[in-house]
Design a protein around this motif. Structure first.
Motif, PDB file in Angstrom:
ATOM      1  N   PRO A 175      48.986   8.995  37.287  1.00 49.14           N
ATOM      2  CA  PRO A 175      47.684   8.916  36.599  1.00 49.14           C
ATOM      3  C   PRO A 175      47.837   8.909  35.093  1.00 49.14           C
ATOM      4  O   PRO A 175      48.944   9.054  34.560  1.00 49.14           O
ATOM      5  CB  PRO A 175      46.977  10.194  37.072  1.00 49.14           C
ATOM      6  CG  PRO A 175      48.100  11.154  37.325  1.00 49.14           C
ATOM      7  CD  PRO A 175      49.244  10.330  37.855  1.00 49.14           C
ATOM      8  N   GLU A 176      46.720   8.769  34.383  1.00 47.28           N
ATOM      9  CA  GLU A 176      46.778   8.735  32.926  1.00 47.28           C
ATOM     10  C   GLU A 176      45.665   9.540  32.254  1.00 47.28           C
ATOM     11  O   GLU A 176      45.599   9.600  31.032  1.00 47.28           O
ATOM     12  CB  GLU A 176      46.706   7.295  32.427  1.00 47.28           C
ATOM     13  CG  GLU A 176      45.415   6.568  32.751  1.00 47.28           C
ATOM     14  CD  GLU A 176      45.371   5.165  32.180  1.00 47.28           C
ATOM     15  OE1 GLU A 176      44.264   4.605  32.088  1.00 47.28           O
ATOM     16  OE2 GLU A 176      46.436   4.626  31.834  1.00 47.28           O
ATOM     17  N   LYS A 177      44.811  10.200  33.058  1.00 44.04           N
ATOM     18  CA  LYS A 177      43.727  10.985  32.489  1.00 44.04           C
ATOM     19  C   LYS A 177      43.580  12.308  33.244  1.00 44.04           C
ATOM     20  O   LYS A 177      44.204  12.511  34.289  1.00 44.04           O
ATOM     21  CB  LYS A 177      42.409  10.214  32.535  1.00 44.04           C
ATOM     22  CG  LYS A 177      42.359   8.998  31.623  1.00 44.04           C
ATOM     23  CD  LYS A 177      40.972   8.366  31.625  1.00 44.04           C
ATOM     24  CE  LYS A 177      40.911   7.208  30.651  1.00 44.04           C
ATOM     25  NZ  LYS A 177      39.534   6.614  30.602  1.00 44.04           N
ATOM     26  N   VAL A 178      42.735  13.202  32.706  1.00 45.59           N
ATOM     27  CA  VAL A 178      42.458  14.481  33.355  1.00 45.59           C
ATOM     28  C   VAL A 178      40.961  14.701  33.402  1.00 45.59           C
ATOM     29  O   VAL A 178      40.252  14.478  32.412  1.00 45.59           O
ATOM     30  CB  VAL A 178      43.140  15.651  32.606  1.00 45.59           C
ATOM     31  CG1 VAL A 178      42.767  16.988  33.251  1.00 45.59           C
ATOM     32  CG2 VAL A 178      44.656  15.479  32.592  1.00 45.59           C
TER      33      VAL A 178
ATOM     34  N   CYS B  27      53.356  13.956  29.748  1.00 48.61           N
ATOM     35  CA  CYS B  27      52.996  12.554  29.501  1.00 48.61           C
ATOM     36  C   CYS B  27      54.211  11.833  28.911  1.00 48.61           C
ATOM     37  O   CYS B  27      55.127  12.457  28.386  1.00 48.61           O
ATOM     38  CB  CYS B  27      51.828  12.449  28.514  1.00 48.61           C
ATOM     39  SG  CYS B  27      50.521  13.683  28.706  1.00 48.61           S
ATOM     40  N   THR B  28      54.208  10.527  28.965  1.00 52.16           N
ATOM     41  CA  THR B  28      55.333   9.774  28.401  1.00 52.16           C
ATOM     42  C   THR B  28      55.394   9.902  26.887  1.00 52.16           C
ATOM     43  O   THR B  28      56.463   9.753  26.300  1.00 52.16           O
ATOM     44  CB  THR B  28      55.229   8.289  28.779  1.00 52.16           C
ATOM     45  OG1 THR B  28      53.968   7.768  28.338  1.00 52.16           O
ATOM     46  CG2 THR B  28      55.365   8.097  30.279  1.00 52.16           C
ATOM     47  N   ASP B  29      54.264  10.197  26.242  1.00 49.66           N
ATOM     48  CA  ASP B  29      54.247  10.283  24.780  1.00 49.66           C
ATOM     49  C   ASP B  29      54.120  11.717  24.266  1.00 49.66           C
ATOM     50  O   ASP B  29      53.916  11.926  23.072  1.00 49.66           O
ATOM     51  CB  ASP B  29      53.116   9.425  24.201  1.00 49.66           C
ATOM     52  CG  ASP B  29      51.741   9.834  24.731  1.00 49.66           C
ATOM     53  OD1 ASP B  29      51.673  10.727  25.610  1.00 49.66           O
ATOM     54  OD2 ASP B  29      50.737   9.253  24.264  1.00 49.66           O
ATOM     55  N   GLY B  30      54.229  12.702  25.146  1.00 54.50           N
ATOM     56  CA  GLY B  30      54.126  14.083  24.697  1.00 54.50           C
ATOM     57  C   GLY B  30      53.599  14.995  25.787  1.00 54.50           C
ATOM     58  O   GLY B  30      53.702  14.683  26.980  1.00 54.50           O
TER      59      GLY B  30
ATOM     60  N   ASP C  44      38.888  12.403  26.718  1.00 57.05           N
ATOM     61  CA  ASP C  44      39.213  11.152  26.032  1.00 57.05           C
ATOM     62  C   ASP C  44      40.704  11.027  25.760  1.00 57.05           C
ATOM     63  O   ASP C  44      41.256   9.915  25.796  1.00 57.05           O
ATOM     64  CB  ASP C  44      38.442  11.065  24.710  1.00 57.05           C
ATOM     65  CG  ASP C  44      36.943  10.923  24.917  1.00 57.05           C
ATOM     66  OD1 ASP C  44      36.540  10.387  25.971  1.00 57.05           O
ATOM     67  OD2 ASP C  44      36.177  11.360  24.037  1.00 57.05           O
ATOM     68  N   GLU C  45      41.351  12.155  25.472  1.00 52.89           N
ATOM     69  CA  GLU C  45      42.788  12.136  25.190  1.00 52.89           C
ATOM     70  C   GLU C  45      43.531  11.733  26.461  1.00 52.89           C
ATOM     71  O   GLU C  45      43.450  12.406  27.497  1.00 52.89           O
ATOM     72  CB  GLU C  45      43.262  13.504  24.736  1.00 52.89           C
ATOM     73  CG  GLU C  45      44.707  13.564  24.275  1.00 52.89           C
ATOM     74  CD  GLU C  45      44.931  12.925  22.923  1.00 52.89           C
ATOM     75  OE1 GLU C  45      45.814  12.046  22.837  1.00 52.89           O
ATOM     76  OE2 GLU C  45      44.225  13.294  21.970  1.00 52.89           O
ATOM     77  N   THR C  46      44.271  10.637  26.402  1.00 51.64           N
ATOM     78  CA  THR C  46      44.953  10.143  27.596  1.00 51.64           C
ATOM     79  C   THR C  46      46.328  10.792  27.749  1.00 51.64           C
ATOM     80  O   THR C  46      46.876  11.373  26.813  1.00 51.64           O
ATOM     81  CB  THR C  46      45.111   8.620  27.552  1.00 51.64           C
ATOM     82  OG1 THR C  46      45.898   8.261  26.411  1.00 51.64           O
ATOM     83  CG2 THR C  46      43.754   7.939  27.490  1.00 51.64           C
TER      84      THR C  46
END
Length: 461
Positions: free
Chosen positions: A204-207, A245-248, A225-227
């Motif tokens: 997934p990419e959201k919460v 996440c892949t970016d943090g 909003d923060e993915t």
């Protein structure tokens, strides 16, 4: 905007409720009502699943004898303790997945002016939860949540519960819009759940944030909003919830009037091309251990920062097999690919004792290497997984009543007992079967927190 409710369903078989001095099962031949005969410092019990058959044994840790062995419907893919440590939760991860519940037999009830302890024979409850691919299991604030990934044509679902609900044969359950490899973090009246969003992968990419309403089920409050691209791994402390996440690392905190805010701790240069994808932690701390492949990062939720730390004393040619925060939060345990257990300072020590220079160093760096001990002479042979040939993850757990950890030795059919304060192997429990997964059940010491968990063992690939 119209609020969307996700209906609550009772997904467990009904069970009889128990009153003061009564049992919740028929085998009540060993119940103890006097607190003097059942102290909180007792050893508890160890549940051990078989690697070769659909069976689970319960060991009495006072004498290391098997109290009983129970047949399961399938071989357990994973094994955990319930939020209050009374029950063992055996999960079978498959498209026709199943969760079964075993009563460890040691528990306590709140009688207002005292906590009343009980002891009885272990038993298998007439309780099961069916669903496609139950995978991640998270605990916080006395609640547990199992995330079912779903399958082709079957959407993901979340089952949320406490020990009292397991005893009563009920749980809160709701389905999501689609299937994905996700996670759910219980937060009392709220729960954070992964949202596939527009992700093209299984991650997934959201919460989402849900709010529970009696009689109506779960209400979707907001999608942040923060993915969190490639979301994998989660954990919750008193400071907030983290998601890999892949970016943090996505951090979600609750502010005034139940206002939740999501922010991101960006990856630092030391992560390189990797990403943090699993966590180990302790609920009463602002520090969380985050793993990016074989690298350990101390994630500070107060300063919203991360730092690379040494977990193996600069040992060469070793990789991480498994990691676990001890139940009392005092030790961080890392088993490497050679069967060596590395013991680091945990988070409870420097949360409460930051008086001298050594404690100040621990506070600054999060996890400090202490020592290493050999616990497994031979590691299990690599097996074929969906990501290729790799070493099986060795199951280990710690006691919230005493300073012991338990490490499965499948090669010699033993469970290795490690005394954490002395940093030595205390005993090796010989078994008549090949062990696979372990979980500690019983009554936790009053000065140990029940909201600990280590996500490393829970976050399967």
């Amino acid at each position: 905007m119209e609020k969307k409710f996700y209906s609550l369903s009772a997904v467990l078989v009904s069970l009889a409720l128990t009153g003061c001095g009564s049992d919740s099962s028929s085998n009540d031949n060993s119940e103890c009502h006097d607190p003097s005969c059942f102290a909180h410092t007792d050893s508890g019990r160890l549940m051990v699943s078989s690697a070769d058959s659909a069976a689970l044994s319960v060991l009495n840790l006072e004498n290391n004898e098997v109290l009983d062995t129970f047949a399961l419907t399938h071989k357990a893919s994973s094994l955990y303790a319930s939020p209050g440590y009374r029950y063992g939760i055996a999960m079978y991860r498959d498209d026709d997945g199943l969760v079964e519940v075993i009563d460890g037999g040691q528990y306590q009830e709140d009688h207002g002016d005292h906590l009343h302890p009980y002891e009885k024979d272990p038993s298998k409850l007439n309780v099961s939860i069916a669903g496609a691919n139950p995978t991640h299991y998270e605990i916080h604030a006395g609640r547990g949540a199992i995330f079912f990934d779903g399958a082709e044509g079957v959407v993901s679902k979340v089952v949320e519960f406490g020990d009292a609900q397991l005893a009563a044969g009920t749980a809160n359950s709701f389905e999501l819009a689609s299937a994905h490899h996700g996670t759910a973090e219980p937060l009392g009246e709220h729960i954070l759940v992964s949202n596939k969003g527009d992700s093209a992968s299984s991650l997934p990419e959201k919460v989402d944030l849900f709010h529970f309403h009696d009689g109506d089920g779960f209400e979707l409050d907001q999608t942040f909003d923060e993915t969190c691209p490639g979301l994998h791994g989660s954990f919750t402390t008193e400071e907030g919830s983290v998601f890999g996440c892949t970016d943090g690392v996505l951090v979600i905190k609750e502010g005034d009037n139940h206002a939740f805010m999501a922010t991101k701790i960006a990856n630092i240069a030391a992560i390189g091309d990797s990403r943090i994808g699993s966590f180990s932690g302790y609920a009463e701390s602002h520090l969380v251990a985050g793993w990016a492949d074989d690298n350990l990062f101390a994630i500070d939720l107060e300063n919203m920062s991360m730092e690379l730390v040494d977990w193996n004393g600069a040992a060469e040619d070793v990789t991480k097999n498994n990691a676990h925060m001890s139940a009392n939060g005092e030790y961080m345990l890392v088993l490497d690919s050679t069967g060596t257990l590395h013991i680091l300072s945990g988070v409870a020590e420097h949360e409460h004792d930051a008086g001298d220079a050594h404690d100040a160093e621990q506070e600054a760096h999060g996890f400090v290497y202490q020592t290493s001990i050999k616990v497994l002479n031979v590691m299990p042979e690599p097996v074929q997984g969906h990501a290729g040939l790799r070493q099986p993850r060795v199951s280990m757990v710690s006691s919230p009543a005493m300073d012991f950890a338990y490490v499965v030795d499948s090669v010699t059919q033993q469970v290795v007992v490690v005394h954490l304060e002395d940093a030595e192997v205390e005993n090796r429990i010989k078994l008549s079967f090949t062990p696979a997964q372990v979980a500690w059940v019983g009554i936790a010491s009053s000065d140990h927190d029940h909201d600990h968990e280590d996500d490393e063992a829970h976050n399967h690939d």
